[in-house]
Scaffold this active site. Structure first.
Site, PDB file in Angstrom:
ATOM      1  N   HIS A 153      -6.791  -1.273   1.511  1.00 26.59           N
ATOM      2  CA  HIS A 153      -6.550   0.162   1.286  1.00 26.59           C
ATOM      3  C   HIS A 153      -5.770   0.452   0.006  1.00 26.59           C
ATOM      4  CE1 HIS A 153      -8.183   0.966   5.204  1.00 26.59           C
ATOM      5  NE2 HIS A 153      -7.336   0.132   5.764  1.00 26.59           N
ATOM      6  N   ASP A 188      -0.032  -6.882   3.728  1.00 25.06           N
ATOM      7  CA  ASP A 188      -0.400  -5.873   4.707  1.00 25.06           C
ATOM      8  C   ASP A 188      -1.500  -4.965   4.146  1.00 25.06           C
ATOM      9  OD1 ASP A 188       0.333  -4.528   7.253  1.00 25.06           O
ATOM     10  OD2 ASP A 188       0.827  -2.853   5.923  1.00 25.06           O
ATOM     11  N   ASN A 234       0.805  -1.225   0.000  1.00 23.32           N
ATOM     12  CA  ASN A 234       0.000   0.000   0.000  1.00 23.32           C
ATOM     13  C   ASN A 234       0.839   1.277   0.000  1.00 23.32           C
ATOM     14  OD1 ASN A 234      -2.619   1.479   0.372  1.00 23.32           O
ATOM     15  ND2 ASN A 234      -1.550   2.116   2.242  1.00 23.32           N
ATOM     16  N   GLU A 258      -4.234  -9.311   5.064  1.00 21.78           N
ATOM     17  CA  GLU A 258      -4.738  -8.650   6.262  1.00 21.78           C
ATOM     18  C   GLU A 258      -5.902  -7.745   5.858  1.00 21.78           C
ATOM     19  OE1 GLU A 258      -3.423  -5.470   9.739  1.00 21.78           O
ATOM     20  OE2 GLU A 258      -2.867  -5.171   7.657  1.00 21.78           O
ATOM     21  N   ASP A 282       1.009   6.645   0.434  1.00 18.04           N
ATOM     22  CA  ASP A 282       0.391   5.568  -0.349  1.00 18.04           C
ATOM     23  C   ASP A 282       0.915   5.586  -1.783  1.00 18.04           C
ATOM     24  OD1 ASP A 282      -1.341   5.469   1.941  1.00 18.04           O
ATOM     25  OD2 ASP A 282      -2.864   4.523   0.670  1.00 18.04           O
TER      26      ASP A 282
HETATM   27 CA   LIG Z   1      -3.773   3.077  -0.833  1.00 23.84          CA
END
Ligand SMILES: [Ca+2]
Ligand SMILES: [Ca+2]
Length: 571
Positions: free
Chosen positions: A255, A251, A161, A292, A220
């Site tokens: 997101h 991980d 991410n 995750e 990010d």
């Molecule tokens: Ca992201």
């Protein structure tokens, strides 16, 4: 990924509490999504064995805290490293099936091991170079060789991410006209909105603002840029081929993409993960990917199949701990039923706690007996079990995060046998009881229970990868279930391996219980208790092989689990 040093513990608590209560998000779009209807009476069908991971018991290791090299390079600096870890592999699994003094695990999840400016490593600055505190790429390859020699598979934490803000890509990206400007997410003005746990996600640098969901130190990556995808997939494949790792723990995968203000489980994330999944299987058809997704079961399960092989089951983890603490069987029965309805059989990570959570023994108020029934549920239930290092000793630890990740306690000494120098973080104050050397000598210790349970699971196909069938116990504090294998029959007909697990979750002895299950195993059984070898009363199998009023153990001791092998005799 919840483990950022710069977070105040208040922020962390809010984030975790929101998740634990099942509040999906503060994002208004996501909140409008219809709840998934789950019929818990309908288990997902299919084989319970998909890949090698269904024969595995995993052990999660924080290299910094496992073992400082006893001699030679990097020894005595108080920091665990790969040479040190190699010296402790025989503890985990000595590769000799004739011995049973080792713990017996056969897979390892290593928390991040690549170059990083932080102690935890979740902010990477070089995805292809081993963290210098831990050794060199050659040390890592030696470790892989030694692990594989013992039959231990190894998966790596993969942080897709975000990178560190000190990664050269981000340095370049920070230049408004830099070639890699689009590798991260920039806005000329502050877009103003917050993240899913009401944190700041837009951070100022130079004349612009960049997006970082976890911290300003963790920008990010911009996966809308195909160059980023190409680079990260190449890194992923390199690990599987050149470094010979057996898979990844991913991980914070929900997101990956942001869709406007939708910052969790955006549709683009699912699409991207399909591409990722295919790339890993192309590099190694046996590669294992576990994600995750720190979210309620129905949201986590959406990632399994074609995107992830499995995800961690956070709801199930809480349920096991609550049940063990409160003596409440319904808590785990319901959570397990939900999981059974949502996932393909066994395709989820079963664990009690990880590096981001208060250690399980601390959550159980350091009650050893509660810890032991939690261990029985962890290692006999369906799914892929993960043990967080030190959990097998009942190690304790509470926030801040560093104290959840303190050095492994090998012996009762100032440094726990972890280093000849000063440990990077002090050992826990209860080390006199919570250490390997002391517990080895005690037959009833947490270590010896974990060891027996791991070896029991490894030796039984039913416990490793079998079907799960709940058993009515007739007592609110008694949790019972059957694992069986060797048959596709939903009632267990012709099963070749049958294990009955009974757990008295209460702090009182129980005699008023009676087991009932719609099984059709056979007509007679010869049963044996495997953990302590105690006497078992046979069931009355005359009712077409279905047992209705079975009390295999006359009195269930307080907070105790039993694993019974049911050998079937056909007439
Ligand atoms: Ca992201
Ligand atoms: Ca060291």
């Amino acid at each position: 990924m919840r483990s950022i040093r710069s977070f105040s513990s208040a922020v962390l608590f809010t984030a975790c509490a929101g998740l634990a209560l099942g509040q999906a998000t503060v994002n208004p779009d996501a909140a409008k999504k219809p709840a998934v209807e789950i019929d818990i009476s309908k288990p997902k069908e299919g084989p319970g064995h998909v890949g090698w991971w269904n024969d595995a018991v995993f052990y999660q290791i924080f290299v910094r805290s496992f073992q400082d090299n006893p001699r030679g390079a990097k020894s005595g600096d108080g920091i665990g490293d790969f040479q040190g870890l190699i010296t402790r592999l025989d503890y985990l699994n000595d590769g000799d099936p004739k011995t049973d003094t080792d713990l017996g695990i056969n897979a390892i999840w290593l928390m991040p091991v690549m170059q990083s400016p932080s102690y935890h490593g979740y902010d990477v600055i070089d995805y292809k170079t081993i963290e210098q505190d831990y050794g060199t790429n050659t040390d890592f390859q030696k470790f892989m060789e030694e692990a594989h020699k013992r039959g231990i598979k190894v998966i790596l934490d993969l942080v897709l991410n975000h990178t560190s803000d000190k990664h050269p890509w981000f340095t370049e990206s920070s230049k408004p006209k830099g070639e890699q400007r689009d590798w991260y997410i920039w806005s000329p003005k502050d877009p103003g909105y917050k993240g899913p746990w009401n944190q700041n996600v837009w951070h100022k640098r130079g004349a612009g603002f960049y997006y970082g969901i976890f911290s300003d130190r963790m920008p990010d990556l911009n996966y809308a840029n195909p160059l980023v995808t190409r680079e990260m997939l190449e890194i992923t494949k390199w690990g599987l081929t050149d470094m010979k790792v057996d898979g990844y723990r991913l991980d914070a995968i929900r997101h990956l993409f942001e869709d406007g203000q939708l910052q969790e489980s955006a549709p683009q994330t699912f699409e991207w993960l399909k591409q990722y999944f295919a790339a890993t299987k192309e590099a190694n058809k046996d590669a294992f990917n576990i994600g995750e997704v720190w979210a309620p079961s129905d949201q986590a399960a959406m990632y399994v199949g074609g995107m992830m092989d499995a995800v961690f089951e956070f709801d199930l983890a809480s349920a096991m701990i609550d049940a063990a603490r409160d003596g409440d069987a319904k808590r785990i029965i319901d959570a397990q039923a939900k999981v059974r309805a949502l996932y393909p059989p066994n395709q989820y990570g079963r664990f009690l706690s990880n590096h981001d959570q208060t250690r399980v023994m601390t959550r159980l108020r350091d009650d050893e007996a509660s810890g032991q029934v939690a261990a029985v549920m962890l290692l006999t239930g369906p799914g892929i079990p993960f043990i967080y290092f030190g959990e097998e000793l009942g190690m304790t630890g509470d926030k801040p995060d560093e104290n959840l990740r303190t050095p492994m306690q090998w012996e009762n000494s100032r440094t726990g046998g972890f280093t000849s120098g000063k440990p990077w973080r002090a050992v826990q104050p209860d080390i006199a009881r919570k250490n390997l050397a002391t517990q080895r000598k005690d037959d009833d210790s947490m270590f010896n229970l974990y060891r027996k349970l791991v070896q029991l699971r490894t030796s039984s196909e039913a416990l490793r990868a079998g079907q799960y069938m709940p058993v009515e116990s007739g007592h609110p504090g008694v949790y019972a279930f059957i694992r069986y294998s060797g048959t596709d029959d939903s009632r267990g007909r012709n099963a070749t391996d049958v294990k009955l697990v009974i757990v008295n979750l209460t702090a009182q002895p129980v005699t008023q219980y009676s087991l009932k299950a719609p099984v059709r195993f056979g007509s007679r059984g010869v049963s044996k208790e495997l953990l302590r070898g105690i006497a078992v009363n046979e069931a009355d199998w005359s009712n077409s092989g279905m047992f209705v009023e079975w009390k295999p153990i006359t009195q269930l001791e307080p907070k105790r689990g039993y694993v019974i092998d049911v050998k079937l005799v056909k007439d």
